[in-house]
Motif scaffolding. Structure first.
Motif, PDB file in Angstrom:
ATOM      1  N   LEU A   1      88.862  30.154   6.065  1.00 15.11           N
ATOM      2  CA  LEU A   1      89.340  31.352   6.819  1.00 15.11           C
ATOM      3  C   LEU A   1      88.744  32.702   5.247  1.00 15.11           C
ATOM      4  CD1 LEU A   1      92.552  31.372   8.222  1.00 15.11           C
ATOM      5  CD2 LEU A   1      90.949  31.595   9.765  1.00 15.11           C
ATOM      6  N   ALA A   2      89.030  32.228   4.784  1.00 10.61           N
ATOM      7  CA  ALA A   2      88.934  33.502   3.328  1.00 10.61           C
ATOM      8  C   ALA A   2      87.570  33.615   3.220  1.00 10.61           C
ATOM      9  CB  ALA A   2      89.018  32.465   1.758  1.00 10.61           C
ATOM     10  N   ASN A   3      86.669  32.535   3.615  1.00 14.50           N
ATOM     11  CA  ASN A   3      85.226  31.991   3.614  1.00 14.50           C
ATOM     12  C   ASN A   3      84.452  33.261   4.068  1.00 14.50           C
ATOM     13  OD1 ASN A   3      84.987  31.095   1.040  1.00 14.50           O
ATOM     14  ND2 ASN A   3      84.651  29.258   2.002  1.00 14.50           N
ATOM     15  N   TYR A   4      84.947  33.048   5.374  1.00 13.45           N
ATOM     16  CA  TYR A   4      84.403  33.119   6.721  1.00 13.45           C
ATOM     17  C   TYR A   4      84.651  35.171   6.641  1.00 13.45           C
ATOM     18  CZ  TYR A   4      84.353  35.158  11.510  1.00 13.45           C
ATOM     19  OH  TYR A   4      83.935  36.040  12.903  1.00 13.45           O
ATOM     20  N   LEU A   5      86.441  35.677   6.419  1.00 14.20           N
ATOM     21  CA  LEU A   5      86.728  37.277   6.208  1.00 14.20           C
ATOM     22  C   LEU A   5      85.565  37.415   5.216  1.00 14.20           C
ATOM     23  CD1 LEU A   5      90.595  36.116   6.642  1.00 14.20           C
ATOM     24  CD2 LEU A   5      88.487  37.667   8.731  1.00 14.20           C
TER      25      LEU A   5
ATOM     26  N   LEU B   1      89.558  31.985  13.193  1.00  8.90           N
ATOM     27  CA  LEU B   1      90.424  30.927  13.674  1.00  8.90           C
ATOM     28  C   LEU B   1      89.149  29.964  14.667  1.00  8.90           C
ATOM     29  CD1 LEU B   1      93.525  32.630  15.019  1.00  8.90           C
ATOM     30  CD2 LEU B   1      93.357  31.041  12.897  1.00  8.90           C
ATOM     31  N   GLN B   2      88.371  30.126  15.254  1.00  8.62           N
ATOM     32  CA  GLN B   2      87.518  29.239  16.322  1.00  8.62           C
ATOM     33  C   GLN B   2      86.557  28.233  15.018  1.00  8.62           C
ATOM     34  OE1 GLN B   2      84.788  31.652  18.607  1.00  8.62           O
ATOM     35  NE2 GLN B   2      84.666  30.047  19.570  1.00  8.62           N
ATOM     36  N   ILE B   3      86.820  28.811  13.581  1.00  9.27           N
ATOM     37  CA  ILE B   3      85.526  28.105  13.088  1.00  9.27           C
ATOM     38  C   ILE B   3      86.532  27.061  12.317  1.00  9.27           C
ATOM     39  CG2 ILE B   3      84.501  29.997  12.554  1.00  9.27           C
ATOM     40  CD1 ILE B   3      85.429  29.968   9.299  1.00  9.27           C
ATOM     41  N   LEU B   4      87.295  26.204  12.883  1.00 12.07           N
ATOM     42  CA  LEU B   4      88.881  25.795  12.191  1.00 12.07           C
ATOM     43  C   LEU B   4      88.722  24.917  13.532  1.00 12.07           C
ATOM     44  CD1 LEU B   4      91.875  27.606  11.005  1.00 12.07           C
ATOM     45  CD2 LEU B   4      89.727  27.380   9.884  1.00 12.07           C
TER      46      LEU B   4
END
Length: 181
Positions: A168-172, A122-125
């Motif tokens: 989020l998809a990329n991060y995960l 969430l922090q990357i958003l």
């Protein structure tokens, strides 16, 4: 039926000053409001609790202003959003080094590693992406309600959701949360 139940409770609070009815509203919505703030504060539980408490105090003090034009939950989330916005303005939270870092706290589901990963994701958003993702995916609000709560146009909400989901998809995926296996 849900809207009618809430309106009945709100009416009892506004007209009769029935604190038990307000307690019922708090019990009904405290988990979702707290969860909203946990996502916005990236897992800071004490701050989330303080902001949730401030939200319910403001709701109680302004309950006579609720007109029933939307669901009570939408009105309450709008207050929560304003509390968060005011907090950010007072503390000049930015998306740089001043952003609160995720602490290793035990989450509600008991898996602190998963909670930490989710808060890091969430922090990357951006702030608006996190807001829209939290309200729509975590809290289950419709795009129209997210728009009403945030003051953003529905198409803007959709854009933030699309970009946020992609990030989020990329991060995960990069961090081992691949759908395969």
């Amino acid at each position: 039926m849900k809207k009618f139940d809430d309106i009945s409770l709100v009416t009892k609070v506004a007209v009769l000053h029935d604190n038990r009815s307000f307690d019922r509203l708090v019990v009904k919505y405290q988990s979702s409001v707290r969860r909203f703030f946990l996502s916005q504060t990236l897992g800071n539980r004490p701050l989330s609790d303080d902001l949730a408490q401030e939200t319910f105090i403001k709701a109680y003090l302004n309950i006579r202003n609720f007109r029933g034009l939307s669901h009570f939950s939408t009105w309450l989330y709008r207050i929560a959003y304003n509390v968060w916005y005011d907090y950010c303005r007072r503390h000049k939270i930015t998306d740089d080094l001043d952003t609160p870092q995720v602490k290793g706290r035990m989450g509600e589901n008991g898996d602190s590693n998963l909670d930490m990963d989710l808060y890091k994701a969430l922090q990357i958003l951006s702030e608006n992406e996190r807001l829209c993702i939290t309200l729509q995916l975590v809290e289950g609000q419709s795009i129209e309600k997210v728009s009403e709560i945030s003051g953003l146009k529905p198409n803007t909400v959709k854009s933030h959701l699309l970009r946020g989901k992609e990030k989020l998809a990329n991060y995960l995926k990069q961090n081992g949360y691949d759908r395969k296996g």
